[in-house]
Scaffold this active site. Sequence first.
Site, PDB file in Angstrom:
ATOM      1  N   SER A 171     -12.248  -3.461 -12.361  1.00  0.00           N
ATOM      2  CA  SER A 171     -12.790  -2.966 -11.085  1.00  0.00           C
ATOM      3  C   SER A 171     -14.280  -2.695 -11.198  1.00  0.00           C
ATOM      4  CB  SER A 171     -12.140  -1.644 -10.691  1.00  0.00           C
ATOM      5  OG  SER A 171     -10.768  -1.732 -10.704  1.00  0.00           O
ATOM      6  N   HIS A 206     -11.610 -10.782  -9.690  1.00  0.00           N
ATOM      7  CA  HIS A 206     -11.243  -9.442  -9.234  1.00  0.00           C
ATOM      8  C   HIS A 206     -10.414  -9.489  -7.957  1.00  0.00           C
ATOM      9  CE1 HIS A 206     -12.478  -5.258  -7.664  1.00  0.00           C
ATOM     10  NE2 HIS A 206     -11.425  -5.167  -8.445  1.00  0.00           N
ATOM     11  N   GLU A 256     -13.095 -11.573  -5.804  1.00  0.00           N
ATOM     12  CA  GLU A 256     -14.485 -11.649  -6.254  1.00  0.00           C
ATOM     13  C   GLU A 256     -14.498 -12.442  -7.563  1.00  0.00           C
ATOM     14  OE1 GLU A 256     -16.563  -7.531  -4.632  1.00  0.00           O
ATOM     15  OE2 GLU A 256     -15.305  -7.385  -6.406  1.00  0.00           O
ATOM     16  N   ASN A 268     -16.187  -2.625  -4.575  1.00  0.00           N
ATOM     17  CA  ASN A 268     -16.072  -1.278  -5.141  1.00  0.00           C
ATOM     18  C   ASN A 268     -17.404  -0.536  -5.149  1.00  0.00           C
ATOM     19  OD1 ASN A 268     -13.337  -1.359  -5.481  1.00  0.00           O
ATOM     20  ND2 ASN A 268     -13.430  -2.150  -7.564  1.00  0.00           N
TER      21      ASN A 268
HETATM   22  N1  CAA Z   1       3.300  -6.915  -0.907  1.00  0.00           N
HETATM   23  C1  CAA Z   1       3.471  -7.901   0.001  1.00  0.00           C
HETATM   24  N2  CAA Z   1       3.223  -7.736   1.325  1.00  0.00           N
HETATM   25  C2  CAA Z   1       2.798  -6.509   1.715  1.00  0.00           C
HETATM   26  C3  CAA Z   1       2.589  -5.445   0.824  1.00  0.00           C
HETATM   27  C4  CAA Z   1       2.854  -5.681  -0.559  1.00  0.00           C
HETATM   28  N3  CAA Z   1       2.665  -4.744  -1.488  1.00  0.00           N
HETATM   29  N4  CAA Z   1       2.132  -4.362   1.534  1.00  0.00           N
HETATM   30  C5  CAA Z   1       2.067  -4.747   2.817  1.00  0.00           C
HETATM   31  N5  CAA Z   1       2.461  -6.051   2.929  1.00  0.00           N
HETATM   32  C6  CAA Z   1       2.441  -6.885   4.136  1.00  0.00           C
HETATM   33  C7  CAA Z   1       3.558  -6.519   5.075  1.00  0.00           C
HETATM   34  O1  CAA Z   1       4.720  -7.291   4.802  1.00  0.00           O
HETATM   35  C8  CAA Z   1       2.942  -6.889   6.431  1.00  0.00           C
HETATM   36  O2  CAA Z   1       3.068  -8.280   6.635  1.00  0.00           O
HETATM   37  P1  CAA Z   1       3.219  -8.890   8.130  1.00  0.00           P
HETATM   38  O3  CAA Z   1       1.901  -8.584   8.810  1.00  0.00           O
HETATM   39  O4  CAA Z   1       3.429 -10.343   7.880  1.00  0.00           O
HETATM   40  O5  CAA Z   1       4.359  -8.170   8.739  1.00  0.00           O
HETATM   41  C9  CAA Z   1       1.451  -6.595   6.251  1.00  0.00           C
HETATM   42  O6  CAA Z   1       1.223  -6.612   4.827  1.00  0.00           O
HETATM   43  C10 CAA Z   1       1.055  -5.273   6.824  1.00  0.00           C
HETATM   44  O7  CAA Z   1       1.832  -4.269   6.177  1.00  0.00           O
HETATM   45  P2  CAA Z   1       2.488  -3.026   6.915  1.00  0.00           P
HETATM   46  O8  CAA Z   1       2.721  -3.336   8.362  1.00  0.00           O
HETATM   47  O9  CAA Z   1       3.600  -2.500   6.083  1.00  0.00           O
HETATM   48  O10 CAA Z   1       1.409  -1.901   6.773  1.00  0.00           O
HETATM   49  P3  CAA Z   1      -0.036  -1.820   7.350  1.00  0.00           P
HETATM   50  O11 CAA Z   1      -0.246  -2.645   8.546  1.00  0.00           O
HETATM   51  O12 CAA Z   1      -0.277  -0.370   7.399  1.00  0.00           O
HETATM   52  O13 CAA Z   1      -0.924  -2.469   6.170  1.00  0.00           O
HETATM   53  C11 CAA Z   1      -2.135  -2.440   4.158  1.00  0.00           C
HETATM   54  C12 CAA Z   1      -0.861  -2.018   4.851  1.00  0.00           C
HETATM   55  C13 CAA Z   1      -2.189  -3.968   4.052  1.00  0.00           C
HETATM   56  C14 CAA Z   1      -2.108  -1.828   2.755  1.00  0.00           C
HETATM   57  C15 CAA Z   1      -3.365  -1.937   5.021  1.00  0.00           C
HETATM   58  O14 CAA Z   1      -3.248  -0.570   5.267  1.00  0.00           O
HETATM   59  C16 CAA Z   1      -4.687  -2.177   4.344  1.00  0.00           C
HETATM   60  O15 CAA Z   1      -5.236  -3.273   4.405  1.00  0.00           O
HETATM   61  N6  CAA Z   1      -5.250  -1.117   3.709  1.00  0.00           N
HETATM   62  C17 CAA Z   1      -6.522  -1.207   2.997  1.00  0.00           C
HETATM   63  C18 CAA Z   1      -6.275  -1.760   1.616  1.00  0.00           C
HETATM   64  C19 CAA Z   1      -7.547  -1.921   0.857  1.00  0.00           C
HETATM   65  O16 CAA Z   1      -8.639  -1.576   1.258  1.00  0.00           O
HETATM   66  N7  CAA Z   1      -7.406  -2.453  -0.372  1.00  0.00           N
HETATM   67  C20 CAA Z   1      -8.504  -2.619  -1.267  1.00  0.00           C
HETATM   68  C21 CAA Z   1      -8.527  -1.447  -2.199  1.00  0.00           C
HETATM   69  S1  CAA Z   1      -9.833  -1.570  -3.387  1.00  0.00           S
HETATM   70  C22 CAA Z   1      -9.150  -2.472  -4.623  1.00  0.00           C
HETATM   71  O17 CAA Z   1      -8.030  -2.847  -4.642  1.00  0.00           O
HETATM   72  C23 CAA Z   1     -10.077  -2.846  -5.706  1.00  0.00           C
HETATM   73  C24 CAA Z   1      -9.942  -2.149  -6.968  1.00  0.00           C
HETATM   74  O18 CAA Z   1     -10.520  -2.657  -7.916  1.00  0.00           O
HETATM   75  C25 CAA Z   1      -9.251  -0.861  -7.121  1.00  0.00           C
END
Ligand code: CAA
Length: 298
Positions: free
Chosen positions: A119, A140, A152, A190
Site C-alpha cells: 500500500s 497495487h 496501480e 493512498n
Molecule cells: N466480493 C465480490 N463482490 C462484492 C464484494 C466482494 N467482497 N463486495 C461487494 N461486492 C459487489 C456486490 O455483489 C455488488 O454487486 P452488484 O452491483 O453487481 O450487485 C456491488 O459490489 C455493490 O455491493 P453492495 O451493494 O453489497 O454494497 P455497496 O453498494 O455498499 O458497495 C463497496 C460496497 C463496493 C465496498 C462500496 O461501498 C465502495 O466502493 N466503497 C469504497 C471502497 C474503497 O474505497 N476501496 C478502496 C480502499 S483503499 C485500498 O484498498 C488500498 C489499500 O492499499 C489499503
Amino acid sequence: MEIKKVGIIGTGTMGLGVAQVIATAGIDVVAVKATPGSLDRARNTLVTGLAKLVERGKMDEGTKNSIVDRVTFSASEQDVAPCDLVIESVIEDITTKKALFQRLEQIVAKECILATNTSTLSVTEMMAVCTERVRVAGLHFFNPVPVMRLIEVIHAFETSSKTVTALMEFSRKVGKDPVLVQDTTGFIVNRLLTPYMLEAVRLLEHGTGTIDAIDHALMTGASMPMGPFSLADYIGLDVVLAMSNNIYQDVRQQYCSAPHTLIRLVQLGYLGRKTNKGFYDYSKKPAIPNPQLRHPVA
Ligand code: CAA
C-alpha cells in the site's frame, strides 16, 4: 510477454481477492499461504465468497467451480517456480518483503516478473535487494478486489518498460483499469485517501461533527460510496495507521501524522470491521458509531 500462470504469496483478504480476479480471467493461480495455518481455511474463504455470488444470482455454479479449480493452494513458496508473474501480498513490513523477494529470486525463472501489492512501502527498496531489478514492480489492487476497477502499476527506479507493458496488459486482461504510477510513498490513491481519513479523525477530535455526521456529509455531499470512518474501518485501522506512519516518514508534514484517536483504537485492538469494532460497533445490527468515541458536542 504472455502471463499464463501467476503465483500469489499471502492468502489474506487482498491475496485471495487477487487470486479470485485472476482465476476469473481464466489464468491459473498458485496461492501460497505465507504464515503457518490451514490451507483448507484459505480455500474455504474463497469458496464461501464465490458461493455468496452464486446465491445472489451473480454467478453460476459452473463458473464458481472453474474459478476454484484454477487456484492451487500451497504451503511452499517453491510451488511458484513455474509462474510468469508472482505477486506478494504479505504483511506490510519492509524487512519481510525484502527477504521474500530475495527468496523468490532463487525460485523463479529470470524472466518471471516480481510484483508487490504494498500500500505504502517503497517498491524501489524491495527492488534494491534483487539481482534482476528490471523485472520488479508494484501491482497495487484495491479492496474489495473483485469490485474495484483500478490497479496501480508502479514503476520503480529500475523497472523496465517491458515489465511495465506486460503488467499494464495483464491488468486489462484480468478486467481492471490500470494507471501507471511512479514509485512514491502511497502512490496516487493512498497518498490522497490517507490524509483524507486522518483529517476526518481530526474533525471528530475537534468536535466539528459526529462520526455519522461526517460520514453522511461525505456520502451525500461528495458522492463517496462510504464515509471516511466507514472506509477506515473497512480497510482496517492497523492498516490505516501503518499507511499514515509510512507517508509521514516520507513527507514529514503534520497533515499526514496519525491522530491520537486512531493510535488509541489500534492500541486497544479495535481495528474496524475485522475485530467488530473501530469507529463503529459492528456487533450491533445495524452498526452504530462506537459509543466510546462520542464527543461531548454530539
Ligand atoms: N466480493 C465480490 N463482490 C462484492 C464484494 C466482494 N467482497 N463486495 C461487494 N461486492 C459487489 C456486490 O455483489 C455488488 O454487486 P452488484 O452491483 O453487481 O450487485 C456491488 O459490489 C455493490 O455491493 P453492495 O451493494 O453489497 O454494497 P455497496 O453498494 O455498499 O458497495 C463497496 C460496497 C463496493 C465496498 C462500496 O461501498 C465502495 O466502493 N466503497 C469504497 C471502497 C474503497 O474505497 N476501496 C478502496 C480502499 S483503499 C485500498 O484498498 C488500498 C489499500 O492499499 C489499503
